[in-house]
Motif scaffolding. Structure first.
Motif, short mmCIF file in Angstrom:
data_model
loop_
_atom_site.label_atom_id
_atom_site.label_comp_id
_atom_site.label_asym_id
_atom_site.label_seq_id
_atom_site.Cartn_x
_atom_site.Cartn_y
_atom_site.Cartn_z
N GLY A 47 60.52 11.71 -11.97
CA GLY A 47 60.79 12.88 -12.79
C GLY A 47 60.29 12.74 -14.21
N ASN A 48 61.17 12.93 -15.18
CA ASN A 48 60.81 12.95 -16.59
C ASN A 48 61.14 11.65 -17.31
OD1 ASN A 48 63.56 13.29 -16.36
ND2 ASN A 48 63.71 14.93 -17.86
N LEU A 49 61.19 10.54 -16.57
CA LEU A 49 61.50 9.25 -17.19
C LEU A 49 60.30 8.73 -17.99
CD1 LEU A 49 63.79 9.46 -15.08
CD2 LEU A 49 63.60 7.02 -14.82
N LEU A 50 60.58 7.94 -19.00
CA LEU A 50 59.54 7.31 -19.80
C LEU A 50 58.87 6.19 -19.00
CD1 LEU A 50 61.51 7.01 -23.17
CD2 LEU A 50 59.85 8.78 -22.52
N ASP A 51 57.67 5.82 -19.38
CA ASP A 51 56.92 4.80 -18.64
C ASP A 51 57.67 3.48 -18.54
OD1 ASP A 51 54.81 6.49 -18.10
OD2 ASP A 51 53.62 5.84 -19.82
N ASP A 52 58.31 3.03 -19.63
CA ASP A 52 59.04 1.76 -19.56
C ASP A 52 60.26 1.86 -18.66
OD1 ASP A 52 60.33 3.35 -21.51
OD2 ASP A 52 61.14 1.58 -22.52
N LEU A 57 62.67 0.44 -13.37
CA LEU A 57 63.22 0.87 -12.08
C LEU A 57 62.37 0.38 -10.92
CD1 LEU A 57 64.40 4.47 -13.00
CD2 LEU A 57 65.84 2.57 -12.25
N GLU A 58 61.05 0.43 -11.06
CA GLU A 58 60.17 -0.08 -10.00
C GLU A 58 60.40 -1.56 -9.76
OE1 GLU A 58 56.34 1.12 -11.49
OE2 GLU A 58 56.28 2.86 -10.15
N GLU A 59 60.57 -2.32 -10.84
CA GLU A 59 60.84 -3.75 -10.71
C GLU A 59 62.17 -3.98 -9.98
OE1 GLU A 59 61.77 -7.48 -13.66
OE2 GLU A 59 60.37 -5.95 -14.36
N MET A 60 63.19 -3.22 -10.35
CA MET A 60 64.49 -3.36 -9.70
C MET A 60 64.39 -3.01 -8.21
SD MET A 60 68.01 -1.24 -10.32
CE MET A 60 67.24 0.23 -9.67
#
Length: 83
Positions: A47-52, A57-60
């Motif tokens: 969605g509208n999340l920032l890149d960091d 989240l991808e790492e988790m």
């Protein structure tokens, strides 16, 4: 499994999990159930999340998926040992 993330106006991040074609409120039990059935987290919508925030989240999610990979491997070794 598809997860849908959204950042609210108050900066809280909400997540929904897709069951079939319907997004429902996220629960850990549903996530675990889906990971046990098919250990894939695909088509995640950040969605509208920032890149960091996306990267974190991808790492988790990768770490969570790796845990289920280890469980599957342990289960296969146990099955082969009992045969």
């Amino acid at each position: 499994m598809k997860l849908l993330f959204n950042k609210e106006d108050n900066n809280d991040i909400t997540v929904k999990i897709q069951q079939g074609t319907v997004p429902v409120e996220f629960t850990y039990t549903e996530m675990i159930k889906q990971l046990l059935e098919n250990n894939t987290i695909d088509d995640t919508d950040f969605g509208n999340l920032l890149d960091d925030e996306k990267e974190n989240l991808e790492e988790m999610l990768n770490k969570i998926s790796a845990i289920f990979d280890e469980e599957e491997e342990d289960g296969e070794e146990t099955e082969q040992a009992t045969e």
